[in-house]
Design an enzyme around this catalytic site. Sequence first.
Site, PDB file in Angstrom:
ATOM      1  N   ASP A 156       0.852  -1.196   0.000  1.00 32.00           N
ATOM      2  CA  ASP A 156       0.000   0.000   0.000  1.00 32.00           C
ATOM      3  C   ASP A 156       0.884   1.241   0.000  1.00 32.00           C
ATOM      4  O   ASP A 156       2.042   1.191   0.419  1.00 32.00           O
ATOM      5  CB  ASP A 156      -0.874   0.025   1.257  1.00 32.00           C
TER       6      ASP A 156
HETATM    7  N1  URA Z   1      -1.102  -5.843   4.090  1.00 39.01           N
HETATM    8  C1  URA Z   1      -1.632  -4.604   4.013  1.00 39.01           C
HETATM    9  O1  URA Z   1      -2.673  -4.329   4.572  1.00 39.01           O
HETATM   10  N2  URA Z   1      -0.955  -3.675   3.290  1.00 39.01           N
HETATM   11  C2  URA Z   1       0.222  -3.911   2.663  1.00 39.01           C
HETATM   12  O2  URA Z   1       0.808  -3.029   2.035  1.00 39.01           O
HETATM   13  C3  URA Z   1       0.743  -5.210   2.759  1.00 39.01           C
HETATM   14  C4  URA Z   1       0.062  -6.159   3.482  1.00 39.01           C
END
Ligand code: URA
Length: 228
Positions: free
Chosen positions: A101
């Site tokens: 993310d």
């Molecule tokens: N889980 C999440 O919620 N975000 C990420 O970037 C990776 C794993």
Amino acid sequence: MTLAQFIAKRSGLGKRHAKKLIESGEITLNGEIVTDGNLPLGTFDRLTARGEILQARTARYILLHKPIGILSATTDKTHRTVIDLIDESWATDLHLAGRLDRATSGLMILTNDSRFSKSLTSPENHVPKTYLVHTDQPIPENVIQQFRHGMSFEKENTRSAPAIVELLSETSCRLTIYEGLHHQIKRMFLRFGIRVTQLHRESIGPYLLGDLQPGEWRHIDLLLCYCQ
Ligand code: URA
């Protein structure tokens, strides 16, 4: 694709002519003369005809420390992407072996070898990914037990493998999961009303972030592939 097929396509000669050219001993594959047109040609094989390069693609395997705020995408109209962090002419040939993310930091793997990236992201390979997680409230024991037990994800019609949880403080843990579902860790905590406030990936399979600083990248030293 075989050598003969590749040379026929590339040269515009028919397959018969291509085979003859190969049999005449004027083709080299990775530096060796080859005369069998039925040999398979790999994506990263170096091929020459009469000294002229027909194919020479370098396989690239990159570890990168994605800073918070950078997009894990190859292109974007408004935001900087992880590709923008690699100031090399070949950077645009790379693709991502898994995403993070925008607000998540840590290890990403980039490559131009789709066999390698698929081996890391294929759910059936169960590649472990380890994260440091900070939360907005204490992580209760029943949450840890649920994570260790595995959880169902209805949208994806799947169940997570038992996760490894190491509690570091009341509101932080080191968590290893074996899938890469969209927002997986945030969703796992949110199920219990807990918000993830910081997320950072430390490793993917055998690859560690190590001392790479945010925005830095390096080539992978030793390729440990989950490829079949
Ligand atoms: N889980 C999440 O919620 N975000 C990420 O970037 C990776 C794993």
